[in-house]
Design a protein around this motif. Structure first.
Motif, PDB file in Angstrom:
ATOM      1  N   GLY A 149     -18.648-106.792  57.225  1.00 23.55           N
ATOM      2  CA  GLY A 149     -18.853-106.633  55.782  1.00 23.55           C
ATOM      3  C   GLY A 149     -19.116-105.187  55.402  1.00 23.55           C
ATOM      4  N   ARG A 150     -19.881-104.480  56.217  1.00 20.17           N
ATOM      5  CA  ARG A 150     -20.165-103.066  55.940  1.00 20.17           C
ATOM      6  C   ARG A 150     -18.898-102.228  56.041  1.00 20.17           C
ATOM      7  NH1 ARG A 150     -25.737-102.124  59.334  1.00 20.17           N
ATOM      8  NH2 ARG A 150     -27.111-103.256  57.921  1.00 20.17           N
ATOM      9  N   VAL A 151     -18.072-102.501  57.040  1.00 17.46           N
ATOM     10  CA  VAL A 151     -16.824-101.749  57.203  1.00 17.46           C
ATOM     11  C   VAL A 151     -15.906-102.007  56.015  1.00 17.46           C
ATOM     12  CG1 VAL A 151     -14.724-101.573  58.602  1.00 17.46           C
ATOM     13  CG2 VAL A 151     -16.959-101.612  59.712  1.00 17.46           C
ATOM     14  N   ARG A 152     -15.819-103.258  55.601  1.00 18.34           N
ATOM     15  CA  ARG A 152     -14.976-103.578  54.445  1.00 18.34           C
ATOM     16  C   ARG A 152     -15.486-102.877  53.188  1.00 18.34           C
ATOM     17  NH1 ARG A 152     -13.851-110.037  55.345  1.00 18.34           N
ATOM     18  NH2 ARG A 152     -12.344-109.754  57.026  1.00 18.34           N
ATOM     19  N   ALA A 153     -16.795-102.823  53.012  1.00 18.01           N
ATOM     20  CA  ALA A 153     -17.360-102.146  51.840  1.00 18.01           C
ATOM     21  C   ALA A 153     -17.063-100.649  51.888  1.00 18.01           C
ATOM     22  CB  ALA A 153     -18.868-102.387  51.769  1.00 18.01           C
ATOM     23  N   ASP A 154     -17.163-100.052  53.076  1.00 25.24           N
ATOM     24  CA  ASP A 154     -16.857 -98.628  53.206  1.00 25.24           C
ATOM     25  C   ASP A 154     -15.392 -98.347  52.892  1.00 25.24           C
ATOM     26  OD1 ASP A 154     -19.455 -98.138  53.920  1.00 25.24           O
ATOM     27  OD2 ASP A 154     -19.051 -98.019  56.085  1.00 25.24           O
ATOM     28  N   ILE A 155     -14.507 -99.197  53.385  1.00 30.17           N
ATOM     29  CA  ILE A 155     -13.076 -99.025  53.111  1.00 30.17           C
ATOM     30  C   ILE A 155     -12.802 -99.180  51.623  1.00 30.17           C
ATOM     31  CG2 ILE A 155     -10.801-100.066  53.464  1.00 30.17           C
ATOM     32  CD1 ILE A 155     -11.701-100.657  56.351  1.00 30.17           C
ATOM     33  N   GLN A 156     -13.440-100.155  51.000  1.00 27.80           N
ATOM     34  CA  GLN A 156     -13.243-100.369  49.564  1.00 27.80           C
ATOM     35  C   GLN A 156     -13.729 -99.160  48.767  1.00 27.80           C
ATOM     36  OE1 GLN A 156     -11.608-102.995  48.306  1.00 27.80           O
ATOM     37  NE2 GLN A 156     -11.710-102.029  46.322  1.00 27.80           N
ATOM     38  N   GLU A 157     -14.861 -98.572  49.174  1.00 30.89           N
ATOM     39  CA  GLU A 157     -15.362 -97.371  48.490  1.00 30.89           C
ATOM     40  C   GLU A 157     -14.375 -96.216  48.636  1.00 30.89           C
ATOM     41  OE1 GLU A 157     -19.243 -96.388  49.920  1.00 30.89           O
ATOM     42  OE2 GLU A 157     -20.136 -98.240  49.177  1.00 30.89           O
ATOM     43  N   GLU A 158     -13.809 -96.051  49.828  1.00 32.55           N
ATOM     44  CA  GLU A 158     -12.834 -94.982  50.035  1.00 32.55           C
ATOM     45  C   GLU A 158     -11.590 -95.195  49.168  1.00 32.55           C
ATOM     46  OE1 GLU A 158     -11.913 -94.608  54.160  1.00 32.55           O
ATOM     47  OE2 GLU A 158     -13.995 -94.217  54.729  1.00 32.55           O
ATOM     48  N   LEU A 159     -11.116 -96.437  49.108  1.00 31.63           N
ATOM     49  CA  LEU A 159      -9.946 -96.729  48.280  1.00 31.63           C
ATOM     50  C   LEU A 159     -10.230 -96.475  46.803  1.00 31.63           C
ATOM     51  CD1 LEU A 159      -8.606 -99.970  50.001  1.00 31.63           C
ATOM     52  CD2 LEU A 159      -7.619 -97.676  50.097  1.00 31.63           C
ATOM     53  N   ASP A 160     -11.418 -96.865  46.368  1.00 34.80           N
ATOM     54  CA  ASP A 160     -11.790 -96.620  44.968  1.00 34.80           C
ATOM     55  C   ASP A 160     -11.863 -95.124  44.674  1.00 34.80           C
ATOM     56  OD1 ASP A 160     -11.916 -99.320  44.483  1.00 34.80           O
ATOM     57  OD2 ASP A 160     -14.112 -99.448  44.672  1.00 34.80           O
TER      58      ASP A 160
END
Length: 107
Positions: free
Chosen positions: A58-69
């Motif tokens: 979940g943390r990795v997915r959140a980090d990836i989502q922040e980078e994409l945003d």
């Protein structure tokens, strides 16, 4: 009231009889108790391991989502800057003249 307190204190002071020999089959859980306890310990370890894996994912997915945003916002800012630059007509600068008041150009 005093009689009740005296009765409670005398009952508490009376020793309870203990058996002279203890049967180990009654007191210890035996093999079945060990197996059940070991099974519960293994189940808890596996559940904690799975929970930590899910939290990490979940943390990795959140980090990836922040980078994409962040990349998307940077792209939007770049597009907005390009659109603003294109909307400025260079011919307007020439027609404006030398003074800042926007007086008519000299002929």
């Amino acid at each position: 009231m005093q009689h009740a307190i005296v009765a409670l204190l005398s009952a508490a002071a009376t020793p309870t009889p203990t058996p002279s020999q203890v049967d180990p089959d009654i007191v210890t859980p035996g093999v079945v108790g060990f197996v059940v306890t070991a099974f519960i310990a293994i189940a808890v370890i596996l559940l904690v391991w799975d929970m930590m894996r899910r939290i990490r994912r979940g943390r990795v997915r959140a980090d990836i989502q922040e980078e994409l945003d962040a990349e998307e916002q940077a792209a939007r800012a770049t597009e907005a800057t390009e659109v603003d630059d294109e909307s400025i007509d260079p011919a307007d600068d020439e027609n404006r003249g030398d003074d800042a008041g926007g007086a008519a150009p000299k002929s």
